[in-house]
Design a protein around this motif. Structure first.
Motif: not given
Lengths: 543, 155
Positions: A227-231, A265-267
């Motif tokens: 379900q991870y939708k991106g950073p 997320r940082q990147a």
């Protein structure tokens, strides 16, 4: 056999687990297993759980089998040994009684003894055979003799009387292993059943544990990751369990995932920032470009306007110069004309001084007329259109030299003109250039012995240029720069006449033909004037 | 009637005087009629205004025409003279200080017979005037006096 067992077990477990797991699942439990796959059932149907179960059962079965066989073997040996012992015991402890009974031929006694012995476990048959040579043999049998007995022993029956030892018969004993075998089978069945149940339960428990401890968390993690939708969206993985006292592998996995999410997320943030900066940069650059284009347009416009203004001013100036020259010429003519008349027709009425003044007046007027003419020429050389055609410079130079020679026939000048020099240019203006340069050469060699004038072309570096050379008066190179300025003269008018306009005109004409003009000279040793055309490569034909 | 007059069209008195002087010292004795404007020149040639009563059929043998004139300029005079059948054959020499190419081309375009630039030096000028007189008044055969001689006019 084992697999089938596993399948059954699995079905049971999934039923049990779904029952205990959620009420909703248990409602569906009655329907087909294939149609509905709860996560738990899935965990059992496929994946690591099933394989683990299979391996555990296979391994347990194998070890159980080996251990059972070992156990049975040892049991067998023990039982067989016990039978042997028993037989030996029978042989040793009862032989004396049997011998006495046999000696006394107590038939009944012997039967009683043998019957008693037959009751011992595993003893199948006993037989006493009398061995006396001269008498009929007595045989007493208890039990049933087998054709191929499992264990049989023969003991000699020895009777001692009055110190005389004598063999009187043989005791034959047979024992059976049937009981031993039965016992072994029973034992095997017990062990196997026992083990099977245990294995099954342990496997079940392991499966349950595996599901509780690992599989469901793995499923949860994979669902979370799925379900991870991106950073952009927040990412925090957590396990649906009470945290253990000390973090385990799953915790470190979750930590690793969360760390990865954070770094991602940082990147991504950095990337976004960089992207934003780049977009801003591009926008700024675009703006700057627009500005440059605008400024260029403004500049071009201004240049165009200035050019138009300049052209207009030039035209005006040329017209002005032209009209001034004309208007100046007319009164000059009058001064000169009346002066001449005075000098010629009133020569007797004027005294010496008067005549001198009139002469000076006329000379001044002539000088001025010449200057005006030069001025006009200069003005014309910078304005008006260029009519470019192919010019034979050699022929033009030769013509000019011929005219100069005609004007002063008494002069002896060695002139060399290189043949075949051509250029694309305006005939009238180039005629002026050659006229000026050759006239100068002619003029400044006036006081030279053996004057030499040459016109030709020479290569200077990359470029081919024309030259007019003389061995005349020359000039100091310190003044070379002023040479082409208007009304500048390097010689005194008493030595060499001139207006100081000629070289200016030459320079303007050459510049209009896209070239350069320069001079190399030495005072007293002559001068060389070089000029080029169309330095940029064009012929100027379109101008 | 013998055609031997020279019509000098020149507005500047000094120039007139110098030109007349040049004629004199060049021994050209033809009568020189001087007019100081283009209008006067045309009046003279067409027997109008103050020249209305002068002898008819007396065109000049040569017109010396300055270009810079007050009012109608020299080139316009030239155009009108060449336009009029009665005057179009009269030899005309432009005598001017201008050496502007445009003037020269325009002059020849309008049918001038000669274009002479006045030199600054007076002796050179006198020489030019002498040559002019010699050429146009002595050597050159002038056009017939009735250029458009039709049967009606010829007697």
């Amino acid at each position: 056999m084992q697999l089938r067992n596993g399948d059954e077990a699995e079905a049971d477990i999934s039923a049990a687990l779904t029952d205990s797991d959620t009420k909703a699942h248990s409602d569906d439990n009655n329907s087909s297993e294939q149609e509905r796959t709860s996560p738990v059932a899935k965990a059992f149907h496929s994946g690591i759980g099933l394989r683990m179960l299979l391996f555990v059962i296979l391994f347990s079965f194998g070890t159980t089998l080996i251990l059972t066989i070992l156990q049975l073997y040892f049991d067998y040996r023990r039982d067989a040994h016990a039978i042997e012992e028993r037989l030996n015991e029978i042989g040793h402890s009862n032989l004396d009684v049997i011998a006495t009974s046999l000696w006394s031929i107590d038939d009944t006694q012997l039967r009683t003894i043998l019957s008693g012995l037959l009751r011992l476990p595993d003893i199948q048959a006993l037989e006493v055979t009398e061995e006396i040579e001269h008498a009929s043999t007595l045989v007493i049998l208890a039990g049933e003799k087998q054709k191929h007995p499992a264990i049989s022993r023969d003991y000699p029956i020895i009777y001692t009387m009055n110190g005389l030892t004598q063999r009187i018969g043989t005791l034959h004993v047979e024992a059976t292993l049937d009981n031993v075998y039965r016992r072994l089978i029973d034992t095997a069945i017990v062990i196997m059943t026992n083990q099977a149940i245990r294995i099954f339960l342990v496997a079940l428990f392991i499966l349950f544990l595996f599901y509780r401890l690992v599989a469901r968390h793995l499923t949860a993690i994979s669902e979370s990751l799925g379900q991870y939708k991106g950073p952009d969206s927040p990412f925090a993985l957590s396990l649906p369990r009470r945290p253990p006292k000390y973090p385990d592998e799953l915790d470190s996995m979750v930590d690793a995932f969360n760390g990865m999410g954070t770094r991602l997320r940082q990147a991504y943030g950095e990337l976004k920032e960089a992207n934003r900066r780049m977009v801003a940069d591009i926008a700024a650059r675009h703006l700057a470009e627009q500005e440059v284009i605008r400024l260029n347009a403004v500049l071009e416009n201004r240049v165009r306007q200035r050019t138009i203004e300049l052209e207009a001013a030039n035209e005006e100036l040329a017209a002005f110069a032209y009209s001034v020259s004309h208007d100046l010429r007319a009164p000059l003519r009058r001064i000169e004309g009346f002066g001449q008349i005075l000098a010629k027709e009133y020569v007797n009425t004027l005294d010496e001084h008067g005549r001198h003044y009139v002469t000076r007046m006329c000379a001044g007027a002539e000088d001025m007329a010449e200057m005006i003419d030069s001025f006009l020429k200069l003005s014309r050389s910078t304005s008006g259109a260029l009519f470019v055609e192919h010019l034979d410079l050699s022929a033009m130079a030769a013509e000019i030299i011929a005219r100069l020679q005609e004007k002063s026939p008494d002069r002896q000048v060695t002139v060399t003109v290189e043949a075949g020099l051509t250029v694309d240019g305006d005939r009238r203006l180039f005629g002026g250039v050659l006229q000026n340069l050759l006239e100068n050469a002619w003029k400044y060699t006036r006081k030279t012995e053996n004057p030499i004038i040459s016109f030709g072309a020479v290569r200077k570096g990359e470029q081919s240029c024309f030259f007019v050379r003389d061995n005349g008066t020359g000039f100091d190179m310190a003044y070379a720069k002023r040479l082409f300025a208007p009304f500048v003269r390097l010689h005194r008018p008493e030595d060499f006449e001139g207006t100081g306009i000629g070289l200016t005109t030459v320079q303007r004409v050459i510049v209009r033909h896209g070239g350069r003009v320069w001079a190399e000279a030495e005072a007293g040793a002559g001068a060389t004037f070089y000029f080029t055309c169309w330095d940029d490569g064009g012929t100027g034909a379109e101008k | 009637m013998q055609r031997n007059k020279i019509l000098l069209v020149e507005d500047n008195d000094d120039d007139i005087e110098l030109t007349l002087h040049a004629f004199r010292i060049s021994h050209i004795t033809n009568e020189v009629v001087v007019v100081k404007s283009g209008e006067s020149a045309l009046d003279y040639l067409k027997y109008r205004e103050r020249f209305a009563h002068r002898e008819v059929d007396d065109p000049p043998a040569l017109i010396l025409l300055d270009l810079k004139l007050p009012g109608i300029d020299g080139l316009e005079v030239l155009r009108q003279v060449r336009e009029d059948p009665a005057t179009k054959l009269i030899p005309i020499a432009i005598l001017t200080t201008s050496d502007d190419e445009a003037d020269i081309v325009r002059g020849y375009d309008l049918g001038v017979n000669s274009y002479i630039r006045k030199p600054v030096g007076f002796s050179a000028f006198a020489n030019v005037v002498e040559q002019l007189g010699l050429y146009w008044l002595v050597m050159n055969t002038p056009p017939p006096s009735r250029p458009v001689a039709g049967p009606k006019d010829s007697l």
